[in-house]
Scaffold this motif. Structure first.
Motif, PDB file in Angstrom:
ATOM      1  N   ARG A  98      41.886  31.487  39.144  1.00 46.14           N
ATOM      2  CA  ARG A  98      40.887  30.408  39.129  1.00 46.14           C
ATOM      3  C   ARG A  98      40.803  29.784  37.737  1.00 46.14           C
ATOM      4  O   ARG A  98      40.650  28.579  37.588  1.00 46.14           O
ATOM      5  CB  ARG A  98      39.514  30.958  39.502  1.00 46.14           C
ATOM      6  CG  ARG A  98      39.315  31.070  40.976  1.00 46.14           C
ATOM      7  CD  ARG A  98      37.883  31.499  41.263  1.00 46.14           C
ATOM      8  NE  ARG A  98      37.684  31.762  42.673  1.00 46.14           N
ATOM      9  CZ  ARG A  98      36.713  32.507  43.158  1.00 46.14           C
ATOM     10  NH1 ARG A  98      35.838  33.072  42.342  1.00 46.14           N
ATOM     11  NH2 ARG A  98      36.596  32.697  44.452  1.00 46.14           N
ATOM     12  N   THR A  99      40.895  30.641  36.728  1.00 48.33           N
ATOM     13  CA  THR A  99      40.765  30.167  35.347  1.00 48.33           C
ATOM     14  C   THR A  99      41.853  29.161  34.998  1.00 48.33           C
ATOM     15  O   THR A  99      41.597  28.177  34.319  1.00 48.33           O
ATOM     16  CB  THR A  99      40.813  31.368  34.368  1.00 48.33           C
ATOM     17  OG1 THR A  99      39.739  32.246  34.701  1.00 48.33           O
ATOM     18  CG2 THR A  99      40.655  30.920  32.928  1.00 48.33           C
ATOM     19  N   VAL A 100      43.074  29.415  35.481  1.00 45.11           N
ATOM     20  CA  VAL A 100      44.169  28.483  35.152  1.00 45.11           C
ATOM     21  C   VAL A 100      44.314  27.384  36.206  1.00 45.11           C
ATOM     22  O   VAL A 100      45.202  26.549  36.107  1.00 45.11           O
ATOM     23  CB  VAL A 100      45.523  29.207  34.961  1.00 45.11           C
ATOM     24  CG1 VAL A 100      45.439  30.238  33.856  1.00 45.11           C
ATOM     25  CG2 VAL A 100      46.002  29.842  36.257  1.00 45.11           C
TER      26      VAL A 100
ATOM     27  N   LYS B  12      42.435  37.191  41.009  1.00 43.80           N
ATOM     28  CA  LYS B  12      41.734  36.009  41.542  1.00 43.80           C
ATOM     29  C   LYS B  12      41.015  35.265  40.411  1.00 43.80           C
ATOM     30  O   LYS B  12      41.113  34.039  40.306  1.00 43.80           O
ATOM     31  CB  LYS B  12      40.708  36.460  42.599  1.00 43.80           C
ATOM     32  CG  LYS B  12      39.843  35.336  43.138  1.00 43.80           C
ATOM     33  CD  LYS B  12      38.673  35.859  43.953  1.00 43.80           C
ATOM     34  CE  LYS B  12      37.576  36.413  43.071  1.00 43.80           C
ATOM     35  NZ  LYS B  12      36.386  36.863  43.813  1.00 43.80           N
ATOM     36  N   SER B  13      40.310  35.997  39.577  1.00 45.05           N
ATOM     37  CA  SER B  13      39.561  35.359  38.479  1.00 45.05           C
ATOM     38  C   SER B  13      40.498  34.645  37.522  1.00 45.05           C
ATOM     39  O   SER B  13      40.230  33.519  37.085  1.00 45.05           O
ATOM     40  CB  SER B  13      38.755  36.407  37.701  1.00 45.05           C
ATOM     41  OG  SER B  13      37.749  36.925  38.512  1.00 45.05           O
ATOM     42  N   ALA B  14      41.603  35.312  37.179  1.00 46.17           N
ATOM     43  CA  ALA B  14      42.559  34.700  36.250  1.00 46.17           C
ATOM     44  C   ALA B  14      43.174  33.447  36.869  1.00 46.17           C
ATOM     45  O   ALA B  14      43.329  32.420  36.200  1.00 46.17           O
ATOM     46  CB  ALA B  14      43.636  35.711  35.876  1.00 46.17           C
TER      47      ALA B  14
ATOM     48  N   HIS C 221      40.883  41.222  43.050  1.00 46.64           N
ATOM     49  CA  HIS C 221      39.713  40.602  42.416  1.00 46.64           C
ATOM     50  C   HIS C 221      40.048  40.126  40.995  1.00 46.64           C
ATOM     51  O   HIS C 221      39.718  39.007  40.608  1.00 46.64           O
ATOM     52  CB  HIS C 221      38.568  41.608  42.367  1.00 46.64           C
ATOM     53  CG  HIS C 221      37.375  41.112  41.596  1.00 46.64           C
ATOM     54  ND1 HIS C 221      36.460  40.240  42.141  1.00 46.64           N
ATOM     55  CD2 HIS C 221      36.984  41.322  40.314  1.00 46.64           C
ATOM     56  CE1 HIS C 221      35.544  39.955  41.225  1.00 46.64           C
ATOM     57  NE2 HIS C 221      35.832  40.595  40.115  1.00 46.64           N
ATOM     58  N   ARG C 222      40.734  40.986  40.239  1.00 45.95           N
ATOM     59  CA  ARG C 222      41.053  40.658  38.847  1.00 45.95           C
ATOM     60  C   ARG C 222      41.967  39.430  38.751  1.00 45.95           C
ATOM     61  O   ARG C 222      41.726  38.514  37.984  1.00 45.95           O
ATOM     62  CB  ARG C 222      41.723  41.868  38.175  1.00 45.95           C
ATOM     63  CG  ARG C 222      41.829  41.735  36.687  1.00 45.95           C
ATOM     64  CD  ARG C 222      42.560  42.906  36.091  1.00 45.95           C
ATOM     65  NE  ARG C 222      43.995  42.675  36.060  1.00 45.95           N
ATOM     66  CZ  ARG C 222      44.899  43.574  35.671  1.00 45.95           C
ATOM     67  NH1 ARG C 222      44.512  44.769  35.310  1.00 45.95           N
ATOM     68  NH2 ARG C 222      46.172  43.278  35.652  1.00 45.95           N
TER      69      ARG C 222
END
Lengths: 106, 140
Positions: free
Chosen positions: A51-53, A47-49, A44-45
């Motif tokens: 998506r951010t880049v 995944k967010s990063a 999960h963690r």
């Protein structure tokens, strides 16, 4: 998110690579102990990063980690996903190196 | 010269277990103006900081390994935190909205619930809202 600041983009791109590699290393470690709950959290963690880049392919695989099934099926799937994620991290690293090499130039 | 509390920068506490996201948020705030920023990577650490030095604005990720977001919000409310809160999450929007409603039901002032990554403009709007909600500094 960062606007057109090549040095800043380079800085955060490399930070992403480092934190992602650390995250993948931790996943490998916890997989050995069978701690799939922690694998899901890390999925999960990261995944967010990702998506951010804009590393959306990596984010999708991380989402699969986040939603791993229970027990043996989950462990097998995690191993398969990690094999693909390490390859993808190499590709993303190569892309970032190629596209930010001259970021320090004016 | 600083001649009074109103000139003090907004105090912001960022909570996220991902150092990358924390660094990014810190950088975005730096671009948005002058803030007094503190960071935490664990919910327990953030709760201790809320108690010892309560911020004006708490920006927190809902997915923490040591405590889930709903439980964290419950603790924040129990501590009597009266600043503002922005919720961030990589979870589905419906989950985020549900968390927002639950946090508001606990009596917390939720300014927004945003998916990750939050855009700089959106963060800027939320920070401005936090400034409007700012209360006089509390004495410990």
């Amino acid at each position: 998110l960062l606007g057109y600041h090549p040095q800043k983009i380079r800085k955060f791109a490399f930070k992403f690579l480092h934190t992602t590699k650390d995250g993948f290393d931790e996943i490998e470690t916890v997989m050995k102990t069978g701690n799939l709950a922690r694998v899901r959290e890390l999925g999960h963690r990261i995944k967010s990063a990702a998506r951010t880049v804009g590393a959306l392919g990596m984010a999708e695989l991380c989402e699969d980690l986040e939603n791993l099934p229970q027990e043996e099926a989950g462990a097998i799937q995690a191993r398969n996903l990690m094999a693909r994620l390490w390859l993808l991290l190499d590709l993303v690293t190569e892309q970032i190196m190629t596209n930010t090499t001259f970021a320090n130039d004016d | 010269m600083n001649d009074g509390a109103p000139a003090d920068p907004l105090r912001v506490l960022l909570l996220d277990d991902d150092p990358f996201q924390l660094a990014l948020l810190e950088d975005m705030l730096e671009e948005l103006g002058d803030f007094d920023v503190a960071t935490a990577t664990h919910a327990q650490g953030a709760l201790a900081m809320l108690k010892s030095n309560p911020p004006d604005l708490l920006v927190c990720d809902l997915s923490m390994p040591d405590m889930d977001g709903i439980e964290f919000m419950r603790h924040v409310a129990q501590e009597g935190y009266n600043g503002t809160v922005v919720l961030l999450s990589g979870m589905e929007n419906a989950v985020l909205k549900a968390a927002e409603r639950l946090a508001m039901a606990q009596g917390l002032t939720i300014l927004g619930a945003c998916g990750k990554p939050v855009a700089a403009a959106e963060l800027g709007d939320l920070v401005n809202l936090a400034k409007m909600h700012r209360r006089p500094h509390r004495m410990a």
